[in-house]
Motif scaffolding. Structure first.
Motif, short mmCIF file in Angstrom:
data_model
loop_
_atom_site.label_atom_id
_atom_site.label_comp_id
_atom_site.label_asym_id
_atom_site.label_seq_id
_atom_site.Cartn_x
_atom_site.Cartn_y
_atom_site.Cartn_z
N PHE A 35 0.86 -1.18 0.00
CA PHE A 35 0.00 0.00 0.00
C PHE A 35 0.89 1.23 0.00
O PHE A 35 1.88 1.28 0.74
N LYS A 36 0.55 2.22 -0.83
CA LYS A 36 1.41 3.40 -0.93
C LYS A 36 0.56 4.64 -1.17
O LYS A 36 -0.49 4.59 -1.80
N GLU A 37 1.06 5.78 -0.66
CA GLU A 37 0.42 7.07 -0.88
C GLU A 37 1.49 8.08 -1.27
O GLU A 37 2.56 8.14 -0.67
N THR A 38 1.19 8.85 -2.32
CA THR A 38 2.07 9.92 -2.78
C THR A 38 1.29 11.22 -2.71
O THR A 38 0.11 11.27 -3.08
N ALA A 39 1.94 12.27 -2.23
CA ALA A 39 1.28 13.56 -2.02
C ALA A 39 0.69 14.13 -3.31
O ALA A 39 1.19 13.88 -4.42
N ALA A 40 -0.36 14.93 -3.15
CA ALA A 40 -0.97 15.63 -4.29
C ALA A 40 0.08 16.48 -5.00
O ALA A 40 1.08 16.89 -4.40
N ASN A 41 -0.15 16.71 -6.28
CA ASN A 41 0.72 17.53 -7.14
C ASN A 41 2.10 16.92 -7.37
O ASN A 41 3.02 17.61 -7.77
N SER A 42 2.24 15.63 -7.13
CA SER A 42 3.52 14.95 -7.34
C SER A 42 3.66 14.48 -8.78
O SER A 42 2.69 14.41 -9.54
N SER A 43 4.89 14.12 -9.11
CA SER A 43 5.19 13.52 -10.41
C SER A 43 6.41 12.62 -10.23
O SER A 43 7.10 12.70 -9.22
N PHE A 44 6.65 11.77 -11.22
CA PHE A 44 7.82 10.89 -11.18
C PHE A 44 8.35 10.80 -12.60
O PHE A 44 7.63 10.43 -13.53
N ASP A 45 9.63 11.18 -12.78
CA ASP A 45 10.24 11.25 -14.10
C ASP A 45 10.49 9.85 -14.65
O ASP A 45 10.14 8.85 -14.05
N TRP A 46 11.15 9.75 -15.78
CA TRP A 46 11.33 8.51 -16.53
C TRP A 46 11.85 7.37 -15.66
O TRP A 46 12.83 7.52 -14.96
N HIS A 47 11.16 6.24 -15.75
CA HIS A 47 11.54 5.04 -15.00
C HIS A 47 10.87 3.82 -15.62
O HIS A 47 9.97 3.95 -16.45
N ASN A 48 11.31 2.66 -15.21
CA ASN A 48 10.69 1.39 -15.57
C ASN A 48 10.10 0.79 -14.30
O ASN A 48 10.49 1.15 -13.20
N ASP A 49 9.18 -0.13 -14.49
CA ASP A 49 8.66 -0.86 -13.34
C ASP A 49 9.57 -2.06 -13.07
O ASP A 49 9.92 -2.78 -14.00
N PRO A 50 9.93 -2.27 -11.81
CA PRO A 50 10.93 -3.30 -11.50
C PRO A 50 10.41 -4.73 -11.52
O PRO A 50 11.18 -5.66 -11.76
N ILE A 51 9.13 -4.93 -11.27
CA ILE A 51 8.58 -6.28 -11.16
C ILE A 51 7.18 -6.32 -11.74
O ILE A 51 6.51 -5.29 -11.83
N PRO A 52 6.70 -7.50 -12.15
CA PRO A 52 5.34 -7.60 -12.67
C PRO A 52 4.33 -7.29 -11.57
O PRO A 52 4.39 -7.89 -10.50
N GLN A 53 3.44 -6.35 -11.86
CA GLN A 53 2.52 -5.93 -10.81
C GLN A 53 1.26 -5.28 -11.38
O GLN A 53 1.29 -4.70 -12.46
N TYR A 54 0.20 -5.43 -10.62
CA TYR A 54 -1.00 -4.63 -10.83
C TYR A 54 -0.85 -3.41 -9.92
O TYR A 54 -0.40 -3.54 -8.78
N VAL A 55 -1.25 -2.24 -10.41
CA VAL A 55 -1.30 -1.04 -9.58
C VAL A 55 -2.76 -0.60 -9.60
O VAL A 55 -3.28 -0.19 -10.63
N ILE A 56 -3.41 -0.69 -8.46
CA ILE A 56 -4.84 -0.38 -8.34
C ILE A 56 -4.96 1.00 -7.71
O ILE A 56 -4.59 1.19 -6.55
#
Length: 121
Positions: A35-56
Motif C-alpha cells: 500500500f502506498k500514498e504519494t502527495a498531491a501535485n507529485s510527479s515521477f520522471d522517466w523510469h521502468n517498473d521493477p517487477i510484474p505488478q498490478y497497480v490499483i
C-alpha cells in the motif's frame, strides 16, 4: 468490467500501452501486496517498473506518458498492469489535488494476468 491499462516494452525498446480490462472473476496468485500514498501535485520522471505488478488506484487522477508520445489517464478504480521492466520507460504526474493512494499487487512471473485488450487497438 474493470478498466485496465497494460504498460509494456515493445520490440522497439520503448514503453507502450494498451487499453482493456481484467476478466471478471479472475484469480491471480499474488506474492506480495504493498500500500502506498504519494502527495498531491507529485510527479515521477522517466523510469521502468521493477517487477510484474498490478497497480490499483484508489484516489488521484494521473497522466502517464511514454517517450514515443503516448499518454493515458488513470482514474480511481482503474488498474495499471505494469510490465515495462526494460527499455525507455514511462513517467507520470498527478492531475488533481488528491494524493495518489494505491495498492500494488505483485504476482509471479509468467502468471496469467487475465488482461483483455480492447478490440479497436
Amino acid at each position: 468490467m474493470i478498466r485496465a491499462y497494460l504498460l509494456y516494452t515493445g520490440a522497439d525498446g520503448h514503453s507502450h500501452f494498451k487499453r482493456g480490462r481484467i476478466s471478471e472473476g479472475a484469480l491471480v496468485q499474488a506474492d506480495h501486496t504493498l500500500f502506498k500514498e504519494t502527495a498531491a501535485n507529485s510527479s515521477f520522471d522517466w523510469h521502468n517498473d521493477p517487477i510484474p505488478q498490478y497497480v490499483i488506484t484508489l484516489t488521484g487522477i494521473l497522466e502517464f506518458s511514454t517517450k514515443t508520445g503516448e499518454t493515458f489517464i488513470i482514474e480511481p478504480g482503474d488498474i495499471l498492469l505494469a510490465i515495462d521492466h526494460t527499455g525507455s520507460g514511462h513517467k507520470w504526474k498527478l492531475l488533481n489535488d488528491q494524493p495518489w493512494k494505491r495498492v500494488y499487487v505483485i504476482y509471479k512471473e509468467n502468471e496469467d494476468t487475465h488482461f483483455i485488450a480492447d478490440e479497436y487497438q
